[in-house]
Enzyme design. Structure first.
Site, short mmCIF file in Angstrom:
data_model
loop_
_atom_site.label_atom_id
_atom_site.label_comp_id
_atom_site.label_asym_id
_atom_site.label_seq_id
_atom_site.Cartn_x
_atom_site.Cartn_y
_atom_site.Cartn_z
N GLU A 1 0.84 -1.20 0.00
CA GLU A 1 0.00 0.00 0.00
C GLU A 1 0.88 1.25 0.00
O GLU A 1 1.62 1.50 0.95
CB GLU A 1 -0.89 -0.02 1.26
CG GLU A 1 -1.67 1.25 1.48
CD GLU A 1 -2.35 1.27 2.86
OE1 GLU A 1 -2.91 2.32 3.20
OE2 GLU A 1 -2.31 0.26 3.57
N ASP B 1 -1.16 -1.24 5.71
CA ASP B 1 -1.02 -0.70 7.06
C ASP B 1 -1.89 -1.48 8.05
O ASP B 1 -2.93 -2.02 7.69
CB ASP B 1 -1.44 0.78 7.10
CG ASP B 1 -0.49 1.67 6.31
OD1 ASP B 1 0.63 1.20 6.01
OD2 ASP B 1 -0.87 2.81 5.99
N ASP C 1 -4.08 -0.66 10.09
CA ASP C 1 -5.18 0.20 10.55
C ASP C 1 -6.43 -0.10 9.74
O ASP C 1 -6.47 -1.04 8.93
CB ASP C 1 -4.78 1.68 10.45
CG ASP C 1 -4.39 2.10 9.04
OD1 ASP C 1 -4.69 1.34 8.08
OD2 ASP C 1 -3.79 3.18 8.87
N ASP D 1 -7.90 1.60 7.25
CA ASP D 1 -7.71 1.74 5.80
C ASP D 1 -6.95 0.55 5.23
O ASP D 1 -7.26 0.06 4.15
CB ASP D 1 -6.95 3.04 5.49
CG ASP D 1 -7.87 4.26 5.55
OD1 ASP D 1 -9.09 4.07 5.44
OD2 ASP D 1 -7.37 5.39 5.70
#
Length: 662
Positions: free
Chosen positions: A437, A513, A515, A517
């Site tokens: 990403e 990541d 998280d 997202d």
């Protein structure tokens, strides 16, 4: 259409499991439930830890006629006095409370510097899953007894003065396993004997005895040759060919000073390695006497150390043929070994301790093994050349196998995406591609990767939701086009037979990541592979890389030097902080860093936590037990553009279950 009545979710829905109840509710989380051997092993490990500390010379395991098993040692004996805070006898606390024991105290003067039982759920789990458990302690001129049933005290602690015929010190634990928690109530004799024999091997000078009460027969193990004698015996029984060179054995433990100050005093390993041309390799590893049948980072360290030493020898003596590149597996493929590591604060995968996860163990074992083998090979050059010949032969065979795969890829050559940073190897069994990403994370990954077999493809922004995209429209999206071209496989449906001969990477790893997202990007990519590349999922080529969300900078404590500890999520962070408190670290003395994204990690951190096969956590993507029609129905609801109402209802009804599982 009838609507389903929502289940009640209120304050009364929250159930708090106390004492040993969590173990009885979910025994599989704490032990193996195929048979009771593991709960007996927990008791045996405690006896072994006493011997490891130099406090005992004999361990006796007795199989009684009534189905119970007792483990007796001549160690110091479990303390029976009152605990200053809990106001209960210590021996009672040890058997009735999770996370209680003498093995959390790691500072100087701690009861156990090195021990196997480090989760604090060992013998308390044994007690929870036993119909009855009796403990006898000989200590300080007293004989003390206490008994439990289903984890609760049924006969309170009683102590009396020792008589002339009593032992001076030691502990005896007798267990009646409760068959309702196990698939079979029978302890596999071969596994028990192997376990007892290995304890004797790893505790030179300690006699381990197995007594069969029914037959009156007994069997004892007492090894003076240690690891080498054990491996020689195993190879002879396995019908292996004669070793190519004499066994390489050694041991090294850190002094805690100078070049070794990164490790605690006493940390290190003992090993013996033998290379044979025929026969299945014999491989056993242990951490603080605990068998680790699933291996782990200590085995990775051994492999790395052996490879680096042999590679160095081959280069110094110019033995490497042109066009042959050595890989760690070439050195390791024909190696049999017994490895016994001592790690001050080992981190295991799961409660049953089958695999070591401690990252520092790779450097610990690798460094000590490499320097020892380099010295040994250069002192015995003829042996070194014989080993190099075997290793080069393995490398040539691997290269030929890779070339056979390449010949199948004779269709047209696609122009690879410009942003793909490819790897050097053409062996798809080895190659990996990371779909990363963002460009910044892609930059760190490019610098941190092993360019020999790891490729990086950065993805910009969110990937297209392809659940309802027609196959002939897929390539209108640049990211999807680049993924398909990079991996070398065309989009296909569940009933199709795509040409996987053009597959360029054995592992396709989604790296985003840690998280929300990042999780969304994972879902979009998993949707792409499940819908349009289903054969890759079915054949086990798709993985999810799990980077950490937190880094904890822990100060030095006791014998343990300062270290950086990584946590995947809030749960692991809490566990790390609890462990630091138990180690006596002052509240707030450690620092917590949260990674906002992969781009914040240095190349070295990304390699250590996420890319390095020895220390990363890579989750294979597999098809679950749900039927294909049920899966498609669920995916329609989750990813379908017209299903927002159904999605909202599902989240309102089931959202709390997701939270509970985290």
């Amino acid at each position: 259409m009838a609507t389903r009545k929502p289940s009640q979710y209120s304050e009364s829905s929250i159930k708090v499991l106390k004492g040993l109840e969590p173990v009885r509710q979910r025994p599989g989380m704490y032990t193996r439930t195929d048979n009771p051997l593991h709960i007996i092993q927990e008791v045996l490990d405690n006896a072994s830890d006493e011997a490891l500390g130099g406090y005992g010379k004999e361990v006796v395991v007795t199989l009684h006629t009534d189905g119970s098993v007792s483990v007796e040692d001549d160690g110091r004996g479990i303390p029976v006095g009152m605990h200053p805070q809990e106001k209960k006898p210590v021996v009672e606390i040890v058997f009735t409370q999770l996370h209680a024991g003498g093995k959390f105290e790691k500072g100087s003067g701690g009861a156990y510097a090195f021990s196997g039982g480090l989760h604090g759920v060992g013998v308390s789990v044994t007690n929870a899953l036993a119909k009855r458990l009796e403990v006898t302690v000989w200590r300080e001129q007293q004989v003390s007894n206490i008994a439990f049933a289903d984890g609760d005290v049924i006969e309170k602690l009683k102590s009396k003065a020792a008589t002339k015929g009593d032992k001076a010190h030691g502990t005896k634990v007798r267990v009646w396993p409760n068959p309702k928690y196990f698939d079979s109530a029978t302890i596999p004799m071969a596994d028990l004997e192997r376990l007892l024999r290995s304890k004797a091997v790893l505790l030179p000078g300690v006699k381990v005895t197995l007594v069969h009460e029914k037959s009156g027969q007994s069997q004892s193990w007492l090894y003076t040759q240690g690891l080498k004698g054990y491996l020689d015996e195993a190879l002879a029984q396995g019908g292996h060919s004669a070793p190519v060179i004499p066994a390489f054995e050694g041991e090294h433990y850190a002094s805690g000073t100078g070049d070794e100050e990164a490790f605690a005093e006493g940390e290190g390993a003992a090993w013996v390695v033998s290379w044979t041309e025929e026969g299945a390799p014999v491989r056993e590893s242990y951490v603080n006497l605990i068998p680790t049948p699933a291996g782990g980072t200590h085995e990775s360290g051994l492999r790395e150390g052996l490879f680096n030493a042999v590679k160095s020898f081959v280069e110094i003596h110019a033995l490497q043929p042109k066009g042959v590149k050595l890989m760690p597996e070439d050195v390791f493929a024909r190696a049999s070994f017994i490895l016994s590591a001592k790690v001050l604060d080992p981190q295991f995968q799961g409660q049953i301790k089958e695999r070591l996860n401690s990252r520092d163990a790779v450097r610990l074992v690798s460094g000590f093994v490499k320097s020892a083998l380099e010295l040994w090979l250069n002192q015995h050059v003829d042996y070194g050349k014989a080993l190099a010949e075997l290793v080069i032969k393995q490398a040539q065979a691997r290269t030929r196998a890779g070339q056979k795969v390449e010949k199948k890829k004779s269709s047209g050559v696609a122009v690879l995406p410009g942003k793909l940073t490819d790897c050097e190897s053409e062996d798809i069994l080895l190659n990996e591609i990371f779909l990363v990403e963002g460009d910044s994370a892609g930059g760190s990954a490019k610098m941190g990767r092993n360019k020999e077999y790891q490729a990086i493809l950065p993805l910009r922004g969110k990937v297209l939701n392809t659940w309802e995209t027609e196959r002939d429209r897929l390539f209108a999206n640049n990211e999807v086009h680049d993924i398909a071209v990079a991996i070398g496989v065309d989009p296909h449906g569940p009933g199709d037979e795509p040409n996987l001969g053009n597959l360029r990477y054995g592992k396709i790893c989604i790296l985003s990541d840690a998280d929300v997202d990042g999780s969304h990007i994972q879902v979009l990519l998993l949707t792409l592979f499940y819908k349009h590349f289903p054969r890759l999922v079915e054949n086990g080529h798709v993985y999810i890389a799990r980077p950490p969300l937190y880094r904890v900078d822990a100060p030095a404590r006791g014998k343990k030097p300062a270290q950086k500890i990584y946590a995947l999520d809030e749960g692991e962070l809490t566990a790390i902080e609890d462990k630091l408190r138990k180690d006596g670290v002052r509240e707030g003395a450690w620092q917590i860093s949260r990674f906002k994204g992969l781009g914040e990690m240095s190349a070295e951190q990304l390699w250590d936590t996420t890319l390095n096969p020895d220390t990363r956590r890579l989750l294979p993507v597999t098809l679950g037990e749900m039927s294909e029609s049920e899966t498609i129905k669920t995916m329609d609801m989750l990813m379908g553009k017209a299903e927002s109402g159904a999605r909202r209802d599902w989240l309102e009804e089931r959202g709390n279950e997701v939270e509970a599982d985290i």
